[in-house]
Design an enzyme around this catalytic site. Structure first.
Site, short mmCIF file in Angstrom:
data_model
loop_
_atom_site.label_atom_id
_atom_site.label_comp_id
_atom_site.label_asym_id
_atom_site.label_seq_id
_atom_site.Cartn_x
_atom_site.Cartn_y
_atom_site.Cartn_z
N ALA A 111 0.84 -1.20 0.00
CA ALA A 111 0.00 0.00 0.00
C ALA A 111 0.87 1.25 0.00
CB ALA A 111 -0.92 -0.01 1.22
N HIS A 154 -7.64 -3.33 3.19
CA HIS A 154 -8.55 -4.36 3.68
C HIS A 154 -10.01 -3.89 3.62
CE1 HIS A 154 -4.99 -6.48 4.59
NE2 HIS A 154 -4.78 -6.00 5.80
#
Length: 283
Positions: A111, A154
């Protein structure tokens, strides 16, 4: 009987769904597993210290660990439309992040690499301070004004509106638009010292576990929800649907191209060490 292999993966629904059959001894001929649940920033550190036989890690950490670990060609998380998001309290534009404080879940995460590559294109004057926070603390920190923006991963893709937040940018959308490749997120790695034959057995076991999960989606439900940290079952199902896909069963040509593309671009920006030519080779 040999000792169980030590494996660590996250309690997130995609990992518990993928590994349910193998962890419960349901994959014929597969070695037994001793499972540890740990968030990916923990498993990244384990990989860098050489702890554990099999680990779920960020693709971003591979350049530091591939001498000791091999990338398995299955079991991980790649996909489309599943990238990290940058969230803010109010709607805005990328340029609004210039000089601002951004919370991220880890500086050794995929990320973070995607964020830095996006920022290099979209925030040319540069963001300000980058602050590392546990991923479950990022949205509250943005909501409460303790940081200006947050990079989330997520299930936050499905829940950020509950915090009254806005999506400033989708890192995965930027990656797909500029490369045409799927988004590489989490990798499965195993100790090279186990030997080539055992590594092939592990890859086969992971692939079989994925296919068994797809063949009977209800078999893993109790295991998934037990570890889903009070996640709503519908969100857990969305999570699995997004992160478990054909790349989980086999990276394939596009998957390997995505991984190498990410790490090559990140190395060019000075974010990771360069990869050796055969570093990703399996078998």
């Amino acid at each position: 009987m040999s000792d169980p292999l030590k494996i660590a993966y996250s309690p997130c629904p995609n990992d518990t769904f993928v590994f349910h059959a193998w962890a419960h001894g349901k994959v014929p001929g597969a070695p037994a597993l001793d499972v540890t649940f740990a968030d990916i920033d923990i498993t990244n550190g384990m990989a860098e210290r050489g702890e554990g036989d099999i680990l779920k890690v960020s693709y971003a950490v591979l350049p530091w660990v591939l001498e000791e670990y091999a990338l398995l060609p299955c079991g991980g998380a790649l996909g489309r439309g599943c990238g990290p998001l940058v969230l803010t309290r109010e709607p805005g534009e990328a340029k609004d992040l210039a000089g601002r404080t951004v919370a991220v879940p880890s500086e050794r995460s995929t990320a973070y690499l995607l964020f830095r590559l996006w920022a290099a294109d979209e925030v040319p004057s540069g963001v300000g301070e980058v602050k590392v926070l546990p991923f479950d603390e990022i949205m509250p920190a943005v909501r409460d004004g303790r940081v200006d923006a947050g990079l989330v991963i997520h299930e936050a893709r499905f829940t950020y509106q509950n915090y009254g937040l806005s999506c400033l940018a989708d890192m995965g959308e930027h990656w797909e638009r500029t490369t045409g490749l799927p988004i590489p997120l989490g990798a499965i790695i195993a100790k090279r010292s186990l030997g080539a034959e055992r590594l092939r057995e592990l890859a086969a076991a992971a692939r079989t576990s994925v296919r068994m999960a797809w063949d009977d989606t209800e078999a893993s439900r109790a295991y998934v929800l037990e570890h889903a940290q009070e996640m709503d079952p519908a969100v857990a199902d969305q999570h699995i649907g997004l992160y478990v896909n054909e790349f989980t069963a086999d990276l394939g040509e596009d998957g390997y191209a995505a991984v190498r593309g990410l790490l090559t671009r990140a190395a060019a920006e000075g974010l990771v060490p360069p990869l050796g030519r055969d570093a990703l080779r399996f078998g």
